[in-house]
Every structure is written in C-alpha cells, then in structure tokens.
Design an enzyme around this catalytic site. Structure first.
Site, short mmCIF file in Angstrom:
data_model
loop_
_atom_site.label_atom_id
_atom_site.label_comp_id
_atom_site.label_asym_id
_atom_site.label_seq_id
_atom_site.Cartn_x
_atom_site.Cartn_y
_atom_site.Cartn_z
N THR A 12 0.80 -1.23 0.00
CA THR A 12 0.00 0.00 0.00
C THR A 12 0.83 1.28 0.00
O THR A 12 0.27 2.37 0.12
CB THR A 12 -0.93 0.05 1.24
OG1 THR A 12 -0.12 0.07 2.42
CG2 THR A 12 -1.88 -1.14 1.28
N TRP A 13 2.15 1.16 -0.10
CA TRP A 13 2.97 2.37 -0.08
C TRP A 13 2.64 3.23 -1.31
O TRP A 13 2.51 2.67 -2.41
CB TRP A 13 4.45 1.97 -0.09
CG TRP A 13 5.40 3.10 0.19
CD1 TRP A 13 5.15 4.23 0.90
CD2 TRP A 13 6.76 3.17 -0.24
NE1 TRP A 13 6.29 5.00 0.96
CE2 TRP A 13 7.29 4.38 0.27
CE3 TRP A 13 7.60 2.32 -0.98
CZ2 TRP A 13 8.62 4.77 0.04
CZ3 TRP A 13 8.91 2.71 -1.20
CH2 TRP A 13 9.41 3.92 -0.70
N TYR A 73 3.28 5.42 5.91
CA TYR A 73 2.73 5.68 4.58
C TYR A 73 1.72 6.82 4.65
O TYR A 73 0.64 6.68 5.25
CB TYR A 73 2.09 4.42 3.99
CG TYR A 73 3.07 3.24 3.85
CD1 TYR A 73 4.45 3.44 3.94
CD2 TYR A 73 2.62 1.95 3.64
CE1 TYR A 73 5.34 2.38 3.84
CE2 TYR A 73 3.51 0.88 3.53
CZ TYR A 73 4.87 1.12 3.63
OH TYR A 73 5.75 0.06 3.53
N GLN A 128 10.48 -8.64 6.81
CA GLN A 128 10.01 -8.10 5.53
C GLN A 128 11.16 -7.31 4.90
O GLN A 128 11.63 -6.34 5.49
CB GLN A 128 8.79 -7.19 5.75
CG GLN A 128 8.23 -6.66 4.44
CD GLN A 128 7.06 -5.71 4.62
OE1 GLN A 128 7.15 -4.53 4.30
NE2 GLN A 128 5.96 -6.22 5.13
N TYR A 162 9.25 -7.34 -0.21
CA TYR A 162 8.67 -6.05 -0.61
C TYR A 162 9.29 -5.56 -1.91
O TYR A 162 10.34 -6.04 -2.32
CB TYR A 162 8.72 -5.03 0.53
CG TYR A 162 10.01 -4.33 0.88
CD1 TYR A 162 10.64 -3.43 0.00
CD2 TYR A 162 10.57 -4.47 2.15
CE1 TYR A 162 11.78 -2.74 0.37
CE2 TYR A 162 11.72 -3.78 2.53
CZ TYR A 162 12.32 -2.91 1.62
OH TYR A 162 13.45 -2.21 1.99
N LEU A 181 8.13 -5.98 -7.63
CA LEU A 181 8.20 -5.62 -9.06
C LEU A 181 9.33 -4.61 -9.30
O LEU A 181 9.45 -4.07 -10.40
CB LEU A 181 6.87 -5.00 -9.52
CG LEU A 181 5.64 -5.90 -9.32
CD1 LEU A 181 4.35 -5.12 -9.59
CD2 LEU A 181 5.72 -7.12 -10.23
P1 NAP Z 1 6.21 -2.67 -6.25
O1 NAP Z 1 5.08 -3.41 -5.67
O2 NAP Z 1 7.42 -3.41 -6.70
O3 NAP Z 1 5.74 -1.75 -7.46
C1 NAP Z 1 4.62 -0.92 -7.37
C2 NAP Z 1 4.53 -0.14 -8.68
O4 NAP Z 1 4.36 -1.05 -9.76
C3 NAP Z 1 3.34 0.80 -8.72
O5 NAP Z 1 3.73 1.93 -9.45
C4 NAP Z 1 2.29 0.01 -9.49
O6 NAP Z 1 1.41 0.84 -10.24
C5 NAP Z 1 3.15 -0.77 -10.44
N1 NAP Z 1 2.52 -2.03 -10.83
C6 NAP Z 1 1.75 -2.85 -10.07
N2 NAP Z 1 1.37 -3.92 -10.78
C7 NAP Z 1 1.89 -3.77 -12.02
C8 NAP Z 1 1.83 -4.54 -13.20
N3 NAP Z 1 1.17 -5.68 -13.25
N4 NAP Z 1 2.50 -4.07 -14.29
C9 NAP Z 1 3.20 -2.92 -14.25
N5 NAP Z 1 3.29 -2.14 -13.16
C10 NAP Z 1 2.64 -2.57 -12.05
O7 NAP Z 1 6.76 -1.55 -5.24
P2 NAP Z 1 6.49 -1.08 -3.75
O8 NAP Z 1 5.20 -0.40 -3.63
O9 NAP Z 1 7.74 -0.37 -3.35
O10 NAP Z 1 6.48 -2.43 -2.88
C11 NAP Z 1 5.32 -3.15 -2.59
C12 NAP Z 1 4.91 -2.97 -1.13
O11 NAP Z 1 5.93 -3.42 -0.25
C13 NAP Z 1 4.72 -1.51 -0.71
O12 NAP Z 1 3.55 -0.96 -1.27
C14 NAP Z 1 4.75 -1.64 0.78
O13 NAP Z 1 3.51 -2.15 1.25
C15 NAP Z 1 5.87 -2.65 0.95
N6 NAP Z 1 7.19 -2.00 1.17
C16 NAP Z 1 7.78 -2.16 2.40
C17 NAP Z 1 9.01 -1.54 2.65
C18 NAP Z 1 9.65 -1.72 3.99
O14 NAP Z 1 10.61 -0.98 4.29
N7 NAP Z 1 9.21 -2.65 4.79
C19 NAP Z 1 9.64 -0.78 1.66
C20 NAP Z 1 9.03 -0.67 0.42
C21 NAP Z 1 7.81 -1.30 0.18
P3 NAP Z 1 -0.08 1.25 -9.77
O15 NAP Z 1 -0.01 1.49 -8.30
O16 NAP Z 1 -0.36 2.45 -10.57
O17 NAP Z 1 -1.02 0.12 -10.10
#
Ligand code: NAP
Length: 277
Positions: free
Chosen positions: A19-20, A53, A163, A191, A194
C-alpha cells in the site's frame, strides 16, 4: 493460491497487497480502495501497510477498504523505529488500530532497525500481544546477522517474519537471510517485488513472459512465489494491475524458465549488504 505458513500455524496466501504510495485523494483514492477490495475478492487477503505511509493517511484508506471485511484480512502494519519504545509503541499501535478501524493487527512490524534497545521493543511487542492488540510481531529491513541477534533475545524467537526488499534484480538475501529464515521457520515477506517497474522490460523476462502469454510483472511475481517460505506484496493502485498480478499466482515456471531468469538475474555468489529502499 499457494500459502505460506506462519509460526502460529496460520496459513496466509503468498500473494498479498502492498500500500505504499497509494493515491490519497480524488479518483486515485477511489481506485485504490476498489483495487484493495478486488484483491480481497480474488484471495489476496494479506494487506501490508505502515504508519509511515502518508503519515497515517494510507492506514485510513486501508481501514475504509476493509470495512465490513476485517475477518477476511491478514492485516500487517509497521511502526517507525523511533516509536519502538515501551510508551511510544503502545501509542503508535493504538493510532494505527484507530485508522484501520480494527481492534487488532495480525502482524505488527518494526519498520527498520533503530536506536531503541531491541529488548524494550520485544517486551512491548509481547505486551501488545498479551493485550490482543496484535496477534504476532516481526521485523523489517534486518539482515541475517540482525535477525539472528533479535532471535537470540528474550521473546525474539517468536518473530513471525522479516520483511525485506527481494525481487529478481535484488537477490542478495539468498546468500544468508533467506536460508536463515527457512532454518528458523520464519516466512519472508518480499517487498518491492516488481522493483517498482524498473526491470520489467528486461529481454530475458519478456522472453519467459511470452512463453506463458504473460507479462513481465506476472513472471516476476510467479518467480517469487516459486521460492519456499516467501510471500510477495506487490502494490497495485489500479484494478487492471491488481487483476494482472493475481494471475501470477496461477503460473508455474519451468526449469528452463528458471534457468533463463538465473542467467539474466544471477543469484549472489557471496555476502552483500542488505538492499533497502
Ligand atoms: P512494487 O510493488 O514493486 O511496485 C509498485 C509499482 O508497480 C506501482 O507503481 C504500481 O502501479 C506498479 N505495478 C503494479 N502492478 C503492475 C503490473 N502488473 N505491471 C506494471 N506495473 C505494475 O513496489 P512497492 O510499492 O515499493 O512495494 C510493494 C509494497 O511493499 C509496498 O507498497 C509496501 O507495502 C511494501 N514495502 C515495504 C518496505 C519496507 O521498508 N518494509 C519498503 C518498500 C515497500 P499502480 O499502483 O499504478 O497500479
């Protein structure tokens, strides 16, 4: 869908939702809520969020999305390291629960290592668990040595996850942290699965994707789901992305696919510092 078993024995679908950076206003916010709900409909019931977030705004969005559906969700949130002390963590947890409109978190994480003594953080996690405000606790952004240190402290062996950043182009944890997690029965939450889109157009990934009539994102997620003890939490603020990602859980990569991906995104050949965002 494939599940991952937590130390409590609870099985959680291996493909969850991040959800970030969810849109916080207007049409984007409405779409984000629709996407989270669609994810629940499609079995992606683990939702990961954090007080960080949007400084609480994203937890409020999640609270709205899961209204009336709390029982379906494996709800994860995280507290800032500076809030990981006895007093501040109880307050931070209470604020998260209020924004999420619930009385408990399924999993509460220390977002990254900080300066509050880990014994105090563990003691507070245990107290929150006794009070029923959290059902389990864990860490985030801890490398193998850090996770081992936490594990060795009083209460530390109740850790339910670490995580960390893990995806095709960031495989350093395969050297030490992932084996450590498997050895200790601790599921790993991947995390940024993608890479926030960074490597999805890589030719090898596209070749594998074509063989499955899939997309690069689907193959990147299927690759993570093929790893034992790993769950992935892609963020999709758009329902089209959410649907696309869900199909990744139905793909099975062949030995030839995995070999091609290994050649393009080599596994580590030695230790490296933990990658973080
Ligand atoms: P991610 O999930 O790797 O990538 C998200 C991005 O990819 C968004 O821009 C999304 O677009 C896009 N996307 C999603 N599905 C897609 C698809 N099928 N094709 C093309 N693009 C696509 O990155 P993230 O948000 O950094 O990581 C995921 C989650 O991990 C976070 O949201 C958070 O909950 C968690 N996280 C935790 C930490 C930590 O320190 N613990 C750090 C980073 C992240 P749309 O949103 O426009 O659909």
């Amino acid at each position: 869908m494939k599940t991952v078993e937590f130390p409590s024995g609870r099985r959680v679908p291996a493909l969850g939702q991040g959800t970030w950076n969810l849109a916080q206003v207007g049409a984007g916010r409405a779409e984000a809520i629709a996407s989270l709900r669609l994810g629940l409909d499609l079995g992606m019931t683990a939702i990961d969020t954090a007080e960080m977030y949007g400084e609480g705004a994203v937890e409020s969005i999640v609270g709205e999305a899961i209204r009336g559906r709390r029982e379906e969700v494996f709800l994860v949130s995280k507290c800032y390291p500076q809030n990981a002390s006895r007093r501040r963590m109880e307050e931070a947890c209470a604020r998260s629960l209020e924004r999420l409109r619930t009385d408990r978190l399924d999993l509460y994480l220390l977002h990254w290592p900080g300066s509050v003594p880990i014994d105090e953080t563990l003691e507070t996690f245990l107290r929150l668990r006794e009070q029923g405000k959290i059902l389990a606790f864990g860490i985030s952004n801890f490398d193998a040595r850090g996770a081992g240190r936490v594990w060795s402290r009083p209460g530390g062996s109740a850790l339910a996850t670490d995580q960390v950043l893990y995806n095709l182009s960031e495989r350093g944890i395969e050297w030490d942290l992932l084996p450590w997690c498997r050895e200790h029965g601790v599921p790993l939450m991947a995390y940024t699965p993608l890479g926030q889109g960074a490597f999805l157009k890589t030719p090898a990934l596209q070749r594998v994707a074509r063989r499955h009539a899939a997309t690069g994102a689907q193959i990147a997620l299927a690759w993570l789901l093929s790893r034992d003890g790993v769950m992935a939490i892609p963020k999709a603020g758009r329902t089209a992305h959410l649907r696309e990602n869900r199909h990744a859980a139905d793909l099975t990569l062949t030995a030839a696919d995995l070999a091609e991906l290994d050649a393009a995104f080599p596994p580590p050949s030695g230790p490296s510092p933990l990658a973080m965002l």
